[in-house]
Design an enzyme around this catalytic site. Sequence first.
Site, PDB file in Angstrom:
ATOM      1  N   SER A  87      -1.770  -0.741  11.550  1.00 55.44           N
ATOM      2  CA  SER A  87      -2.607   0.438  11.765  1.00 55.44           C
ATOM      3  C   SER A  87      -3.877   0.092  12.526  1.00 55.44           C
ATOM      4  O   SER A  87      -4.298  -1.065  12.580  1.00 55.44           O
ATOM      5  CB  SER A  87      -2.996   1.062  10.421  1.00 55.44           C
ATOM      6  OG  SER A  87      -1.870   1.240   9.611  1.00 55.44           O
TER       7      SER A  87
HETATM    8  N1  SAH Z   1      -0.058  -1.100   6.145  1.00 57.16           N
HETATM    9  C1  SAH Z   1       0.539  -1.762   7.283  1.00 57.16           C
HETATM   10  C2  SAH Z   1       1.053  -0.803   8.339  1.00 57.16           C
HETATM   11  C3  SAH Z   1       2.262  -0.139   7.872  1.00 57.16           C
HETATM   12  S1  SAH Z   1       3.347   0.571   9.050  1.00 57.16           S
HETATM   13  C4  SAH Z   1      -0.396  -2.781   7.893  1.00 57.16           C
HETATM   14  O1  SAH Z   1      -1.523  -2.945   7.406  1.00 57.16           O
HETATM   15  O2  SAH Z   1       0.026  -3.448   8.830  1.00 57.16           O
HETATM   16  C5  SAH Z   1       4.351   1.416   7.889  1.00 57.16           C
HETATM   17  C6  SAH Z   1       5.264   0.531   7.079  1.00 57.16           C
HETATM   18  O3  SAH Z   1       5.903   1.357   6.121  1.00 57.16           O
HETATM   19  C7  SAH Z   1       6.371  -0.111   7.896  1.00 57.16           C
HETATM   20  O4  SAH Z   1       6.312  -1.504   7.780  1.00 57.16           O
HETATM   21  C8  SAH Z   1       7.648   0.448   7.277  1.00 57.16           C
HETATM   22  O5  SAH Z   1       8.710  -0.497   7.211  1.00 57.16           O
HETATM   23  C9  SAH Z   1       7.175   0.831   5.901  1.00 57.16           C
HETATM   24  N2  SAH Z   1       7.982   1.852   5.225  1.00 57.16           N
HETATM   25  C10 SAH Z   1       8.492   3.002   5.725  1.00 57.16           C
HETATM   26  N3  SAH Z   1       9.195   3.654   4.764  1.00 57.16           N
HETATM   27  C11 SAH Z   1       9.101   2.910   3.632  1.00 57.16           C
HETATM   28  C12 SAH Z   1       9.619   3.038   2.304  1.00 57.16           C
HETATM   29  N4  SAH Z   1      10.370   4.074   1.926  1.00 57.16           N
HETATM   30  N5  SAH Z   1       9.332   2.073   1.410  1.00 57.16           N
HETATM   31  C13 SAH Z   1       8.594   0.996   1.759  1.00 57.16           C
HETATM   32  N6  SAH Z   1       8.096   0.806   2.997  1.00 57.16           N
HETATM   33  C14 SAH Z   1       8.347   1.749   3.925  1.00 57.16           C
END
Ligand code: SAH
Length: 218
Positions: free
Chosen positions: A65
Site C-alpha cells: 500500500s
Molecule cells: N498490507 C499489505 C498490502 C496488502 S495487499 C502490505 O502492507 O504490503 C492485499 C493483500 O490481501 C494481498 O496480499 C492479498 O493476497 C491479500 N488477500 C486478499 N484476499 C484475502 C483473503 N481472503 N484472506 C487473506 N488475504 C487476502
Amino acid sequence: MNDGADHIAERKMQFLFALRSRGVTDARVLTAMERIDRGPFVRGYFAERAYEDMPLPIACGQTISQPSVVGLMTQALKVTPRDKVLEVGTGSGYQAAILSQLARRVYTVDRHRRLVREASEIFAALDLTNIIALTADGSFGLPEQAPFDRIIVTAAAEDPPGPLLAQLKIGGIMVVPVGQSDAVQHLIRVTRHETGYEYDELRPVRFVPLVEGLGRDG
Ligand code: SAH
C-alpha cells in the site's frame, strides 16, 4: 556531493514529510514509520522507489500500500500497547511491521503462502518477534485467536465480513476498505459497542479485492 547514505537519508526525510503533509500526524504512528524502513519490503525492480508515497507491485500480483494510506489507516485504528491486532492481507508485511511497534501482538494472514513466507523472513531479520504470520483465508478471521482489540483489513470487501465483526471485542475497532474492486471504495471504521456497531466513513481509497479461498501457490 551526495554519497549513497546521504541520498537515502534525504529520501527518508522526504518520505516522513510526505506522510505529515497527507495527514499522518499521530506522533506514535510517525515514530513507528520512521523506525520501520520500507526498503526491505519492496523487492526487485521497484526497490529504488520504496521511499515514494506510492503503492508498488509485489509478488503474486498484489501491491504494497501507499505509505500515507498505511499511516492514515494505522492512525484510524487507534492502537494501544496492550492490543492484540489482526491484519487481513499481509502482502509485503510492511503494515504488520508498523503495527508491531504499536501493539502487544499482531496476527497477520494472507491467502498467498509465498507472501506469508517472504514477510516472515523479513520479520525475523528485523527481530519483530511479536508478529505471527499465517496462511489463511482472512474473510473468516482467525477464530482460534479471537476476539481481537483491533482488526485491519488491507483488501477491499463489498461489506465488512461478518466473521470479522463477530471477532471484534466490545470496545474494539476495525478499519476496512469497503466497495467493489473496480469502483470507488471507502475506508470505514467500525467501532463495536455493547449495543451494536458504529460505522464512520473516513476517505475514498483503492485496494485490491478480498478474495475467498487460498491462492493457487498454497
Ligand atoms: N498490507 C499489505 C498490502 C496488502 S495487499 C502490505 O502492507 O504490503 C492485499 C493483500 O490481501 C494481498 O496480499 C492479498 O493476497 C491479500 N488477500 C486478499 N484476499 C484475502 C483473503 N481472503 N484472506 C487473506 N488475504 C487476502
